[in-house]
Design a protein around this motif. Sequence first.
Motif, short mmCIF file in Angstrom:
data_model
loop_
_atom_site.label_atom_id
_atom_site.label_comp_id
_atom_site.label_asym_id
_atom_site.label_seq_id
_atom_site.Cartn_x
_atom_site.Cartn_y
_atom_site.Cartn_z
N ALA A 66 30.60 33.03 38.95
CA ALA A 66 30.52 34.10 39.94
C ALA A 66 29.99 35.37 39.30
O ALA A 66 30.34 35.70 38.17
N SER A 101 38.56 36.35 45.27
CA SER A 101 37.29 36.74 45.90
C SER A 101 36.08 36.43 45.03
O SER A 101 34.99 36.16 45.55
N MET A 102 36.23 36.46 43.71
CA MET A 102 35.10 36.17 42.84
C MET A 102 34.54 34.78 43.08
O MET A 102 33.33 34.56 42.96
N HIS A 103 35.41 33.84 43.46
CA HIS A 103 34.96 32.45 43.59
C HIS A 103 35.02 31.93 45.02
O HIS A 103 34.34 30.97 45.36
N ARG A 152 41.69 32.96 38.96
CA ARG A 152 40.37 32.34 38.92
C ARG A 152 40.46 30.91 38.39
O ARG A 152 39.84 29.98 38.94
N SER A 172 31.56 35.26 33.84
CA SER A 172 31.19 34.69 35.14
C SER A 172 32.00 33.45 35.47
O SER A 172 32.18 33.11 36.64
N ASP A 226 35.23 34.32 47.83
CA ASP A 226 34.81 35.40 48.72
C ASP A 226 35.90 35.66 49.76
O ASP A 226 37.04 35.89 49.41
N ILE A 233 40.73 42.29 35.90
CA ILE A 233 39.90 42.65 37.05
C ILE A 233 40.81 43.21 38.13
O ILE A 233 42.01 42.97 38.14
N ALA A 273 41.19 40.03 43.64
CA ALA A 273 39.88 40.07 42.99
C ALA A 273 39.53 38.72 42.39
O ALA A 273 38.38 38.27 42.45
N GLY A 315 30.04 39.02 38.51
CA GLY A 315 31.06 40.06 38.49
C GLY A 315 30.55 41.33 37.87
O GLY A 315 29.35 41.52 37.69
N GLU A 316 31.46 42.23 37.58
CA GLU A 316 31.08 43.49 36.95
C GLU A 316 30.69 43.24 35.50
O GLU A 316 31.04 42.22 34.90
N ILE A 337 32.67 41.18 32.62
CA ILE A 337 33.58 40.21 33.22
C ILE A 337 32.93 38.83 33.12
O ILE A 337 31.83 38.62 33.64
#
Length: 676
Positions: free
Chosen positions: A536, A154-156, A314, A544, A158, A660, A151, A538-539, A542
């Motif tokens: 990024a 993928s946030m930064h 991250r 960014s 993909d 996350i 996770a 996020g939910e 969370i």
Amino acid sequence: MQSENVNMVELKKTVCPLDCPDSCGMVAKVENGVITSLNGDPDHPYTNGFLCRKMRSYHQRVYSEDRILHPQVRVGKKGQGQFARISWDEALTLLADKLSHVRDTYGGEAILPYQYAGNMGHLNCNAGHALYHKLGTSRIIETICSAAAGAGWSMHLDKVPGSPPEVAEDSKLIVAWGINVKVTNVHFWQYISKARANGSKLLVIDPYRNETAQSADEYLQVLPGGDGALALGAIKSLLERDLLDQQMIDEQTTDFEQLAAYLQATPWQEFCEQSGLPQQEIERIATLLQDNPATFIRIGIGLSRNSRGGMSVRAITALAAALGLLSGQPGQGLLYSSKAFSGDSARVRFPELLEKPTRFINMAHLGHALTTLKDPIRLFMVYSCNPLSVAPDGSMVRQGLLREDLFTVVHEQVMTPTARYADLLLPATTFLENRDLYTGYGHFQLGVVNPVVPALGEAKSNFQLFQELAQKLRFTDEAFLQSEEDRLASYIATIEGLPADFSYQREKFSGWITSTRRRLGESVKECWNYSYRFAAAGEPGIPSIPCVLKAAEFADKDLCSRFPFALITPPHMDLLNSTFGERYPGKNGEVLIHPEDAAEYDIKEGDCVRLSNFRGKAERVAVVTDATQRGLLVAPGIFWQTDSSGTGINDLTSQKVTDIGEGPTFHESRVQIEIM
């Protein structure tokens, strides 16, 4: 005339199925139908003929006296491991009747499947999903390994693949960050060795001086969970000294100004306290990275198994982007997972068979699921996993398995701690008896292999078990009529990363396929038309941007006052998660304790000690060493529960999840220690 004995020797290729980034190509030597040795495949571009010591003797498990070879039903008390043999027809009839009864009486969600990567073959790893969807069972969220790390990446980034490991050969600085390469990624060491022969340096960042750190040029001891603070502190240092390549950042990334504003506004004290390192040490590491543009960072999954785990990944990716390590220059790289191949999982999991949505249950919450759900689990079915050993809060899992109103089915090769609690125990094949498709997550190779030998006894593969069970339930959907070859061909047709001219034909397939997603000499921007995003979406709740977070259990003042030690549970050289536990009967494993802590508690080398907290207890043998830091206990390996202790190391770990990804927090437990 007397016939002469002929010694027939064959060499057969296969692939290691275990949950390891190396996913090695192997060559099995078969003499007169019996496997006599296993070696690394010299033709595999990553394995290069070397096989780890765990797997060189795996064929002994195939022929071991511990092997489960026939269906059995429980005849003793739960957990005693006493069973009586029955036929497969009896076993399948019993299981089909139980499944139907539970579904019809309590609803499909009263059935809980539990499986993971005990076999990472795409065919057998996913074998049960079609039936589970058809029955409308509860669904497992498969988080137990890399959910937080994935996770965070993928946030930064993909779906961008990691750098090919061989890029590290040309590096001047290799950073093993939160990964014990010599234990969990041993084939990456070949690139470290080649790079060091050309003058490269190895920096290891980890809470304790593990086997890899002992062989490093430099070791940096960070607090558990403090990796993100270290990475962000390094960016802050470079930013303050105007040592970042702003043009590169502008051309290949987005939103750096948001991260920069946060770093400038956050005092150094935050980064130092959370990482456990003084400012001058963080600045020195930042300078080391800046002075070596050809840097390769290998990120370990273990550093993500705490309450700040996703944020750590991250932050490290942000540091790599700020240093320009995504630019594709020689020796520059960032690898967490190769993401070399991706196929349509619907071709092996068949979600269309699910008539209506059913509840999800996180793997990390198994103890809760088996004991306190409002609508209880009535049938628990396990394959390719040993949850009593590997799931967190093991004492609660054990409590659930002891329920008399829970029917537990285990499909297994040997008598694991979980298998001892089965009501119905079914014999499973090993990978050496299977046909399957394998893709590694530490390299860029794919292989399809045949069985090396026929299945021993009455063992069945995961795929065979679920197809036959579906027939016993009289399900006639297309998924349940497929052969192994039908399903493999269907899935392979969807895989991204295969060469454009690739055409799968079983009789013509041989060797190893290299992914087209292997990026060499190109930037992420050039190769994937993707810019690294420092901020990024996020939910809710969370952040960014990567930022410093405070720990959960490690920082809880009440727990700290009652349980003075932090505990982490890294991998062991001789185990892979809990696999191979049968080799060490009666062994509890060791715990590393700092000499000053040992002196304070009057603990000496070799003492039997008990670790405990409000969740449970575990026994270990003390190793007094400065390889760990004050206040930190390190307990390597998931050894099986013994008859004397009846517990395992995960009796101490929490069902809380990461920041996350909802991953488990295996490396964030507070405990006390005492001599037994």
